[in-house]
Structure formats: structure tokens, C-alpha cells
Design a protein around this motif. Sequence first.
Motif, mmCIF file in Angstrom:
data_model
loop_
_atom_site.group_PDB
_atom_site.id
_atom_site.type_symbol
_atom_site.label_atom_id
_atom_site.label_comp_id
_atom_site.label_asym_id
_atom_site.label_seq_id
_atom_site.Cartn_x
_atom_site.Cartn_y
_atom_site.Cartn_z
ATOM 1 N N ALA A 49 8.872 -1.105 14.843
ATOM 2 C CA ALA A 49 9.563 -0.384 13.184
ATOM 3 C C ALA A 49 7.932 -0.181 12.461
ATOM 4 C CB ALA A 49 9.034 -2.133 12.619
ATOM 5 N N ILE A 50 8.603 1.358 12.257
ATOM 6 C CA ILE A 50 7.955 2.738 11.867
ATOM 7 C C ILE A 50 7.373 3.083 10.823
ATOM 8 C CG2 ILE A 50 7.217 5.264 12.116
ATOM 9 C CD1 ILE A 50 9.211 4.764 14.417
ATOM 10 N N TYR A 51 6.275 2.144 10.390
ATOM 11 C CA TYR A 51 5.568 2.451 8.593
ATOM 12 C C TYR A 51 4.584 3.816 8.584
ATOM 13 C CZ TYR A 51 8.092 -2.238 7.887
ATOM 14 O OH TYR A 51 8.289 -3.241 8.229
ATOM 15 N N ALA A 52 5.721 4.790 7.413
ATOM 16 C CA ALA A 52 4.754 5.687 7.301
ATOM 17 C C ALA A 52 3.742 5.994 5.481
ATOM 18 C CB ALA A 52 5.532 6.756 7.827
ATOM 19 N N LYS A 54 0.536 -1.219 -0.143
ATOM 20 C CA LYS A 54 0.060 -0.179 0.356
ATOM 21 C C LYS A 54 0.750 1.179 -0.120
ATOM 22 C CE LYS A 54 -3.916 -1.977 0.338
ATOM 23 N NZ LYS A 54 -5.195 -1.771 -0.919
ATOM 24 N N ASP A 55 1.867 0.962 -0.444
ATOM 25 C CA ASP A 55 3.207 1.913 -0.226
ATOM 26 C C ASP A 55 3.179 2.711 0.850
ATOM 27 O OD1 ASP A 55 2.885 2.303 -3.349
ATOM 28 O OD2 ASP A 55 1.581 3.554 -3.603
ATOM 29 N N PHE A 56 3.493 2.199 1.628
ATOM 30 C CA PHE A 56 3.956 2.684 2.795
ATOM 31 C C PHE A 56 5.533 2.600 2.547
ATOM 32 C CE2 PHE A 56 -0.305 2.237 4.698
ATOM 33 C CZ PHE A 56 -0.536 2.868 5.799
ATOM 34 N N VAL A 57 6.379 3.671 3.497
ATOM 35 C CA VAL A 57 7.930 3.435 3.663
ATOM 36 C C VAL A 57 8.180 3.107 4.709
ATOM 37 C CG1 VAL A 57 9.775 4.607 3.075
ATOM 38 C CG2 VAL A 57 7.928 4.647 1.575
ATOM 39 N N LYS A 58 9.296 2.403 5.355
ATOM 40 C CA LYS A 58 9.664 2.251 6.864
ATOM 41 C C LYS A 58 10.594 3.076 7.037
ATOM 42 C CE LYS A 58 12.037 -0.948 9.324
ATOM 43 N NZ LYS A 58 12.720 -2.808 9.372
ATOM 44 N N VAL A 59 9.703 4.016 8.231
ATOM 45 C CA VAL A 59 10.914 4.605 8.770
ATOM 46 C C VAL A 59 12.263 4.701 10.204
ATOM 47 C CG1 VAL A 59 11.135 6.959 9.788
ATOM 48 C CG2 VAL A 59 9.513 6.304 7.948
ATOM 49 N N PRO A 60 13.365 4.589 9.952
ATOM 50 C CA PRO A 60 13.996 4.125 10.829
ATOM 51 C C PRO A 60 13.945 5.192 12.569
ATOM 52 C CG PRO A 60 15.292 5.921 8.796
ATOM 53 C CD PRO A 60 13.545 5.605 8.478
ATOM 54 N N ASN A 61 14.454 4.557 12.445
ATOM 55 C CA ASN A 61 13.458 4.509 14.417
ATOM 56 C C ASN A 61 14.472 5.555 15.074
ATOM 57 O OD1 ASN A 61 11.997 4.602 16.689
ATOM 58 N ND2 ASN A 61 11.655 3.319 17.163
ATOM 59 N N LYS A 62 15.026 6.357 15.222
ATOM 60 C CA LYS A 62 16.565 7.645 15.382
ATOM 61 C C LYS A 62 15.348 8.235 16.569
ATOM 62 C CE LYS A 62 18.777 6.464 11.526
ATOM 63 N NZ LYS A 62 20.257 5.967 10.607
ATOM 64 N N GLY A 63 14.526 8.486 16.427
ATOM 65 C CA GLY A 63 14.543 9.361 18.716
ATOM 66 C C GLY A 63 14.500 8.597 19.339
#
Length: 100
Positions: free
Chosen positions: A30-33, A13-22
Motif C-alpha cells: 500500500a503506497i501513500y504519497a 494528513k492529506d496523504f493519497v493512496k496510490v495504486p501499485n501497478k509497477g
Amino acid sequence: MDCQKIVKTLKHKDFVKVPNKGNWFEDGAAIYAKEINDNIFLLFVILKDIEIENIRALIAHFDCFSSIGLKEPEQIMFYLSIKDKEDLHYFEKYLKVPDN
């Protein structure tokens, strides 16, 4: 709850995995946005613990895509914590709005 199935669906569904650095999301999350409007994002945060899988769904305003996973959102408009299959069932039910 089958997190692998959910992750596979998000990728299609075109979600992008985002690095969790904060510090806002837990370590190992795991963050998908996906951007749904100008700087408004739909996020799925998947936490895997030894005893429980926890998924958080939220709609939030960030100053830019690259700040997701680094900073807290400027505003949270929707938040849902999914901790068991029954929660996931209700979430799917409310996503299916009948055509009128």
C-alpha cells in the motif's frame, strides 16, 4: 506495530493512496504519497506479510504524481525502513524537533 493507526494518521494528513501497478514496490504494498515540493514526494509504503509488518518512508523525486507506483523514482533523497516498534519510536523521536 499498528499499521491501521498509521494509515488513519496518513489519511488525516492529506496523504493519497496510490495504486501499485509497477514493479518497483512489492505486490500488495500500500503506497501513500504527499507532494512536499515540486515533484518531490513523501511516501509511506506499507508491506503486510504473514510474519511481519514493514513500513518504508522515503522522500523521492518522480516526474509526476501519476508515475508513483508505476516507475522508479528519478532520485531518492531519504529512505527509512521501519520493521519494529523500536524503529518507529526512533522515527517519531527525530520528527519532534524542539522549537528554538
